[in-house]
Design an enzyme around this catalytic site. Sequence first.
Site, PDB file in Angstrom:
ATOM      1  N   LYS A 145     -14.381  14.248  19.998  1.00 51.61           N
ATOM      2  CA  LYS A 145     -13.040  14.834  20.089  1.00 51.61           C
ATOM      3  C   LYS A 145     -12.171  14.338  18.932  1.00 51.61           C
ATOM      4  O   LYS A 145     -12.578  13.466  18.158  1.00 51.61           O
ATOM      5  CB  LYS A 145     -12.391  14.466  21.428  1.00 51.61           C
ATOM      6  CG  LYS A 145     -12.173  12.971  21.639  1.00 51.61           C
ATOM      7  CD  LYS A 145     -11.554  12.678  22.990  1.00 51.61           C
ATOM      8  CE  LYS A 145     -11.357  11.172  23.172  1.00 51.61           C
ATOM      9  NZ  LYS A 145     -10.678  10.855  24.437  1.00 51.61           N
ATOM     10  N   TYR A 200      11.086  -0.504   0.256  1.00 49.34           N
ATOM     11  CA  TYR A 200      12.313  -0.339   1.039  1.00 49.34           C
ATOM     12  C   TYR A 200      12.635  -1.597   1.851  1.00 49.34           C
ATOM     13  O   TYR A 200      11.751  -2.293   2.352  1.00 49.34           O
ATOM     14  CB  TYR A 200      12.162   0.824   2.017  1.00 49.34           C
ATOM     15  CG  TYR A 200      12.157   2.190   1.370  1.00 49.34           C
ATOM     16  CD1 TYR A 200      13.284   2.700   0.743  1.00 49.34           C
ATOM     17  CD2 TYR A 200      11.017   2.983   1.413  1.00 49.34           C
ATOM     18  CE1 TYR A 200      13.277   3.953   0.162  1.00 49.34           C
ATOM     19  CE2 TYR A 200      10.997   4.253   0.838  1.00 49.34           C
ATOM     20  CZ  TYR A 200      12.134   4.724   0.214  1.00 49.34           C
ATOM     21  OH  TYR A 200      12.127   5.962  -0.363  1.00 49.34           O
TER      22      TYR A 200
END
Length: 358
Positions: free
Chosen positions: A34, A251
């Site tokens: 999956k 950042y």
Amino acid sequence: MRPLKVIVDQASLRHNLAIVKQLAPKSKIMSVVKANGYGHGLINVAQGLSESDGFAVLALNEAIDLREHGFEQDILLLEGAFESYEISIAAKMRFNLVVHNLHQLQMIEKLKLNHPIDIHFKINTGMNRLGFNPNEAKEILRTLQNKTHFKSITLMTHFATADEPKGVDWQLTVFNDIAKHFNFSHSVANSASIVNFKKTHLDWVRPGIMLYGASPIMGQKSSALNIKPVMQLKSKIIAIQKLSKDDSVGYGETFKAKNDMRIAVVACGYADGYPRHAPNGTPVYVEGKKTSTVGRVSMDMLYIDVTNISQASISSDVELWGEHIPVDEVAEKAGTVGYELLCAISASKRVPIEIIHG
């Protein structure tokens, strides 16, 4: 072309499947593919796991894709059908359906199917996600035994703590108390219980994460289980910066240099599936040496310390996880699990996949 890519080694898939067969030699193997083969590419993975007895997927389109690519094994839809038309398609294309509630049973029984369907009857033994209440399961199963809608019935459950000290006995006892009354096939073992509990190796086992080379057991390295990483996430250095003491990178100034440093900028960020919350010190591998990230991961870039790797330069290869850096090691540092990191790469849809067919 941006240098970030995923390399999927089908030989490693075959190796890991062989390990499952060694651990559970008397069981059939339902390989869980999956989430686009846990981020590795559904068909790529199915090809590498072609010796499986079956494949487990989530969505109908995944099952159809496998059939259309020539896979004749049992294919199981892990959440079953959501609409009646899916049941008709499943019957026609010989898909197995998980049935986990009365609504799904009623949908099947209302249809006039040209082909009887194989179902996996899911019992909720304590995980409390999907499945029939144990107090009702026996009675419901008795009503199903002679119905012509069903070609076969397999009893299944899912373990919540197979990778933890609590183990599986508390759930396996509930399952066995129901299963002993019926002559049906049984399917209970996930990756962790395949490794930890031989008594769960019943008619079917359902390996997932261990097929992809990540450990199913927290704190245990994949190398200790003799399973190999299937995915390498690789990129290159695209810039070099020199930092002086107290300079920051990225950042938020989450990292400041304590001394003069060389910092490499790598083409990979959180939009590619790399964890944004990976902290300073998350391991990476460059020019034959292990080093670590610094600063906050950006959307398209991250930063690594190459102060002591003089060979590191623009275009140097960087392994973010794979052969030298286990994905579990990155996941642990980032406070998550290998499953999430592998699947996130596929979900980003930005990273090309290169297949090694060896």
